[in-house]
Write a protein that holds these residues in place. Sequence first.
Motif, mmCIF file in Angstrom:
data_model
loop_
_atom_site.group_PDB
_atom_site.id
_atom_site.type_symbol
_atom_site.label_atom_id
_atom_site.label_comp_id
_atom_site.label_asym_id
_atom_site.label_seq_id
_atom_site.Cartn_x
_atom_site.Cartn_y
_atom_site.Cartn_z
ATOM 1 N N ARG A 185 47.463 27.665 32.442
ATOM 2 C CA ARG A 185 48.794 28.251 32.660
ATOM 3 C C ARG A 185 49.918 27.287 32.271
ATOM 4 N NH1 ARG A 185 49.471 29.270 39.038
ATOM 5 N NH2 ARG A 185 47.334 29.990 38.831
ATOM 6 N N LYS A 186 49.717 25.976 32.499
ATOM 7 C CA LYS A 186 50.769 25.011 32.148
ATOM 8 C C LYS A 186 50.961 24.938 30.641
ATOM 9 C CE LYS A 186 50.392 22.075 36.261
ATOM 10 N NZ LYS A 186 50.112 20.709 36.777
ATOM 11 N N LYS A 187 49.849 24.985 29.897
ATOM 12 C CA LYS A 187 49.968 24.958 28.442
ATOM 13 C C LYS A 187 50.590 26.250 27.925
ATOM 14 C CE LYS A 187 46.726 21.426 27.004
ATOM 15 N NZ LYS A 187 45.718 21.049 26.014
ATOM 16 N N ALA A 188 50.280 27.368 28.594
ATOM 17 C CA ALA A 188 50.890 28.645 28.201
ATOM 18 C C ALA A 188 52.406 28.582 28.381
ATOM 19 C CB ALA A 188 50.296 29.787 29.011
ATOM 20 N N LEU A 189 52.834 28.008 29.512
ATOM 21 C CA LEU A 189 54.268 27.857 29.759
ATOM 22 C C LEU A 189 54.912 26.934 28.721
ATOM 23 C CD1 LEU A 189 54.193 27.527 33.643
ATOM 24 C CD2 LEU A 189 55.303 29.368 32.366
ATOM 25 N N GLU A 190 54.193 25.862 28.378
ATOM 26 C CA GLU A 190 54.727 24.905 27.418
ATOM 27 C C GLU A 190 54.862 25.532 26.035
ATOM 28 O OE1 GLU A 190 53.884 20.316 25.883
ATOM 29 O OE2 GLU A 190 52.497 21.297 27.278
ATOM 30 N N ILE A 191 53.837 26.279 25.625
ATOM 31 C CA ILE A 191 53.909 26.942 24.322
ATOM 32 C C ILE A 191 55.034 27.972 24.320
ATOM 33 C CG2 ILE A 191 52.696 28.567 22.812
ATOM 34 C CD1 ILE A 191 50.164 27.004 23.318
ATOM 35 N N GLY A 192 55.190 28.688 25.431
ATOM 36 C CA GLY A 192 56.282 29.649 25.536
ATOM 37 C C GLY A 192 57.634 28.988 25.339
#
Length: 402
Positions: free
Chosen positions: A338-345
């Motif tokens: 989830r943290k990487k998803a937020l970062e990519i977003g």
Amino acid sequence: MTTGNFDLEHRLNEHRSANLMRNLEPAESIGARSRFLTRRTDEGAKFGSEEKIFASNNYLGLISDKRVRQAAEEAIRNVGSGTGASRLLTGDTDLHHTLEQEIAECKETEKVLVFSSGYAANVGTIAALEPDLVFSDELNHASIIDGCRLADAETVVYDHCNTGDLATKMSDATTNREPNERWLVITDTVFSMDGDIAPLKQLCDVAERYNAWIMADEAHATGLFGNGGGIIQREGLEDRIDVQVGTLSKALASQGGYVAGNKTLIKYLINNARSFMFSTGLAPPAVGAAYKALKIARNGNRTEQLWENVEHLRSGLTSAGYEVLGNSHILPVMIGDRKKALEIGRKVRKQGIVAPPIRPPTVPEGTSRIRITPMATHDKSDIETCIKAFRKAGEDTEVISA
């Protein structure tokens, strides 16, 4: 104001610590591109200087179409800005019936009933049918889940799109089945978070084996397949699906929901669906806009433009090294953490792409993703910009290899 036992601030802090906090973020307008609010002042809203490519459920890009806007304006001039009452009182208009006839033609059913939202259509219909036992796909929309709760029905959840699991669970349930027990199988046709399509024909085969009705929600399919219809029309299953539900708020560029079926079903819902009976009728501008959008979807080339963009974007993201789920116009780009998803977003946003991450509890833990939904009105340069933004963000976060 005392905190009491509710302690909402503590609950919010738990959301923040788990990276689950969500906030509203106003856009200046809804279209293929938009600017987003940066601050409010005494002089009014201030929006950013840069337009960003904007992904939404406005699949055909008709929300900003002049013809649709004009239809909404004409409805206000000719009928009014609202209906002022439930349709069972004085809130019914000929405009509503004209839209219902058009949808019925697309869905190849005898009748249609328009609700104030797709959510209202689902919860009202399921509760009104009063099923004794519901078999529901594990990834069905929240409105279906809530409809089952309101119906106070025993609900059996079957594995996602798994007709074998459905058949096993229906077979197991026959052991204690009472005579004349009402069984209902419910599924989305296009699943919004996975982008896949329900195996409707096989679901019908299983449901019919146990004399069960089948209800299918075409929220993400209406207007995109066949002659303005959905997956049901693409598969030619109109005579096997007992209840067709959908929304006017996605491809049809408006607001509201509908139920399509035979005359008896619609007459029954008019008299028993509480979310219809006790809601103010859908506002005329929404009705007029949906009617015009459906006409355009049936007679124009917007669907062809959408599918070209979908294939271009899917191919580009896959070539970049991403896993792209599904087989529809919804492209969930799997990230996992989830943290990487937020970062990519955040990173793709800096490059002009608005594509919010989808995190638990909306999706299971470990399956966070970026949900991309191209529109028919995005041009080739928009699609290429999106692909480049995701490639760079993925490489920077080491989600994909450089």
